[in-house]
Design a protein around this motif. Structure first.
Motif, PDB file in Angstrom:
ATOM      1  N   ILE A 148      10.149   9.555  -7.051  1.00 15.38           N
ATOM      2  CA  ILE A 148      10.662   8.985  -8.293  1.00 15.38           C
ATOM      3  C   ILE A 148      10.106   7.584  -8.543  1.00 15.38           C
ATOM      4  N   ALA A 149      10.278   6.685  -7.590  1.00 12.30           N
ATOM      5  CA  ALA A 149       9.920   5.280  -7.802  1.00 12.30           C
ATOM      6  C   ALA A 149       8.420   5.001  -7.769  1.00 12.30           C
ATOM      7  N   ARG A 150       7.678   5.733  -6.954  1.00 16.28           N
ATOM      8  CA  ARG A 150       6.246   5.439  -6.812  1.00 16.28           C
ATOM      9  C   ARG A 150       5.353   6.437  -7.552  1.00 16.28           C
ATOM     10  N   GLU A 151       5.882   7.655  -7.816  1.00 17.65           N
ATOM     11  CA  GLU A 151       5.064   8.671  -8.482  1.00 17.65           C
ATOM     12  C   GLU A 151       5.542   9.008  -9.891  1.00 17.65           C
ATOM     13  N   GLY A 152       6.561   8.300 -10.385  1.00 18.10           N
ATOM     14  CA  GLY A 152       7.007   8.488 -11.761  1.00 18.10           C
ATOM     15  C   GLY A 152       7.852   9.714 -11.994  1.00 18.10           C
ATOM     16  N   GLY A 153       8.517  10.208 -10.961  1.00 24.67           N
ATOM     17  CA  GLY A 153       9.366  11.384 -11.102  1.00 24.67           C
ATOM     18  C   GLY A 153      10.700  11.044 -11.747  1.00 24.67           C
ATOM     19  N   THR A 154      11.548  12.042 -11.816  1.00 26.15           N
ATOM     20  CA  THR A 154      12.897  11.834 -12.331  1.00 26.15           C
ATOM     21  C   THR A 154      13.868  12.644 -11.488  1.00 26.15           C
ATOM     22  N   GLU A 155      15.132  12.250 -11.549  1.00 24.74           N
ATOM     23  CA  GLU A 155      16.174  12.963 -10.824  1.00 24.74           C
ATOM     24  C   GLU A 155      17.006  13.779 -11.811  1.00 24.74           C
ATOM     25  N   ARG A 156      17.804  14.672 -11.295  1.00 25.87           N
ATOM     26  CA  ARG A 156      18.633  15.507 -12.157  1.00 25.87           C
ATOM     27  C   ARG A 156      19.724  14.686 -12.837  1.00 25.87           C
ATOM     28  N   ALA A 157      19.967  15.013 -14.093  1.00 23.65           N
ATOM     29  CA  ALA A 157      21.055  14.379 -14.838  1.00 23.65           C
ATOM     30  C   ALA A 157      22.397  14.754 -14.229  1.00 23.65           C
ATOM     31  N   PHE A 158      23.321  13.827 -14.238  1.00 18.83           N
ATOM     32  CA  PHE A 158      24.700  14.005 -13.773  1.00 18.83           C
ATOM     33  C   PHE A 158      24.810  14.312 -12.283  1.00 18.83           C
ATOM     34  N   ALA A 159      23.706  14.284 -11.549  1.00 20.26           N
ATOM     35  CA  ALA A 159      23.730  14.575 -10.108  1.00 20.26           C
ATOM     36  C   ALA A 159      23.028  13.457  -9.362  1.00 20.26           C
ATOM     37  N   ASN A 160      23.296  12.219  -9.766  1.00 15.69           N
ATOM     38  CA  ASN A 160      22.657  11.075  -9.129  1.00 15.69           C
ATOM     39  C   ASN A 160      23.703  10.016  -8.820  1.00 15.69           C
ATOM     40  N   SER A 172       0.851  -1.188   0.000  1.00 19.37           N
ATOM     41  CA  SER A 172       0.000   0.000   0.000  1.00 19.37           C
ATOM     42  C   SER A 172       0.888   1.239   0.000  1.00 19.37           C
ATOM     43  N   ASP A 173       0.316   2.388  -0.349  1.00 16.01           N
ATOM     44  CA  ASP A 173       1.085   3.632  -0.316  1.00 16.01           C
ATOM     45  C   ASP A 173       1.665   3.892   1.066  1.00 16.01           C
ATOM     46  N   THR A 174       0.942   3.492   2.094  1.00 18.98           N
ATOM     47  CA  THR A 174       1.434   3.693   3.457  1.00 18.98           C
ATOM     48  C   THR A 174       2.748   2.946   3.657  1.00 18.98           C
ATOM     49  N   ASN A 175       2.817   1.712   3.201  1.00 10.90           N
ATOM     50  CA  ASN A 175       4.053   0.942   3.342  1.00 10.90           C
ATOM     51  C   ASN A 175       5.198   1.558   2.550  1.00 10.90           C
ATOM     52  N   TRP A 176       4.927   2.041   1.333  1.00  5.69           N
ATOM     53  CA  TRP A 176       5.992   2.649   0.539  1.00  5.69           C
ATOM     54  C   TRP A 176       6.489   3.920   1.207  1.00  5.69           C
ATOM     55  N   THR A 177       5.602   4.713   1.769  1.00  3.72           N
ATOM     56  CA  THR A 177       6.042   5.955   2.411  1.00  3.72           C
ATOM     57  C   THR A 177       6.841   5.665   3.677  1.00  3.72           C
ATOM     58  N   GLU A 178       6.603   4.542   4.302  1.00  6.74           N
ATOM     59  CA  GLU A 178       7.402   4.150   5.472  1.00  6.74           C
ATOM     60  C   GLU A 178       8.762   3.606   5.059  1.00  6.74           C
ATOM     61  N   LYS A 179       8.834   2.936   3.918  1.00  5.00           N
ATOM     62  CA  LYS A 179      10.068   2.307   3.457  1.00  5.00           C
ATOM     63  C   LYS A 179      11.001   3.278   2.740  1.00  5.00           C
ATOM     64  N   LEU A 180      10.450   4.235   1.996  1.00  5.89           N
ATOM     65  CA  LEU A 180      11.238   5.093   1.114  1.00  5.89           C
ATOM     66  C   LEU A 180      11.300   6.536   1.622  1.00  5.89           C
ATOM     67  N   ASP A 181      12.433   7.200   1.407  1.00 13.81           N
ATOM     68  CA  ASP A 181      12.484   8.628   1.722  1.00 13.81           C
ATOM     69  C   ASP A 181      11.637   9.377   0.690  1.00 13.81           C
ATOM     70  N   SER A 182      11.365  10.646   0.920  1.00 12.57           N
ATOM     71  CA  SER A 182      10.422  11.392   0.081  1.00 12.57           C
ATOM     72  C   SER A 182      10.891  11.513  -1.372  1.00 12.57           C
ATOM     73  N   GLU A 183      12.171  11.712  -1.607  1.00 12.60           N
ATOM     74  CA  GLU A 183      12.683  11.824  -2.977  1.00 12.60           C
ATOM     75  C   GLU A 183      12.588  10.489  -3.709  1.00 12.60           C
ATOM     76  N   THR A 184      12.944   9.405  -3.056  1.00 13.99           N
ATOM     77  CA  THR A 184      12.845   8.087  -3.668  1.00 13.99           C
ATOM     78  C   THR A 184      11.389   7.737  -3.946  1.00 13.99           C
TER      79      THR A 184
END
Length: 135
Positions: free
Chosen positions: A22-34, A7-19
């Motif tokens: 990206i991983a659950r909401e389809g975001g992206t990270e900055r190029a060359f800064a990952n 559930s979303d609750t479990n993912w929010t407990e397992k992952l930090d907000s940036e992760t």
């Protein structure tokens, strides 16, 4: 393979907000800064959410894009793909086949033998380094 859908609750407990973004909401990270774009460490890149193997370092190459790029997954059925028409573009989104985590996108401009470029967010990956006995 049985999917590990939390559930979303479990993912929010397992992952930090940036992760999570990206991983659950389809975001992206900055190029060359990952974390992994320039990583040369041998090993297997697993899904950050469910730890399923996704890509091996021997299929990683420098695409110049600023994100980790691979020419193929570890095997059939480890990643899935779906059409992505967001941001006014047509792309093919890559997901973990096990838990549906957003990984990045795949493009038809990669090297041989596949001709594919899996352009993957570092935040969606966890590198499990090879032990000395595996090298």
């Amino acid at each position: 393979m049985t999917k590990k859908i939390n559930s979303d609750t479990n993912w929010t407990e397992k992952l930090d907000s940036e992760t999570y973004r990206i991983a659950r909401e389809g975001g992206t990270e900055r190029a060359f800064a990952n974390k992994y774009y320039d990583c040369k460490t041998p090993g297997t890149y697993n899904c950050i959410c469910c730890e399923e193997p996704l890509f091996h370092s021997n299929t990683k190459y420098d695409s110049g894009s600023g994100w980790p790029s691979f020419y193929e997954p570890v095997g059939d059925g480890y990643v899935s793909a779906k059409e992505d028409h967001s941001h006014g573009m047509h792309r093919v989104e890559v997901l973990c086949a096990n838990c549906d985590a957003h990984l990045g996108h795949v493009f038809p401009d990669g090297p041989k033998p596949t001709g594919l470029r899996y352009c993957i967010n570092s935040a969606s990956l966890n590198l499990v380094e090879e032990s000395d006995s595996e090298k």
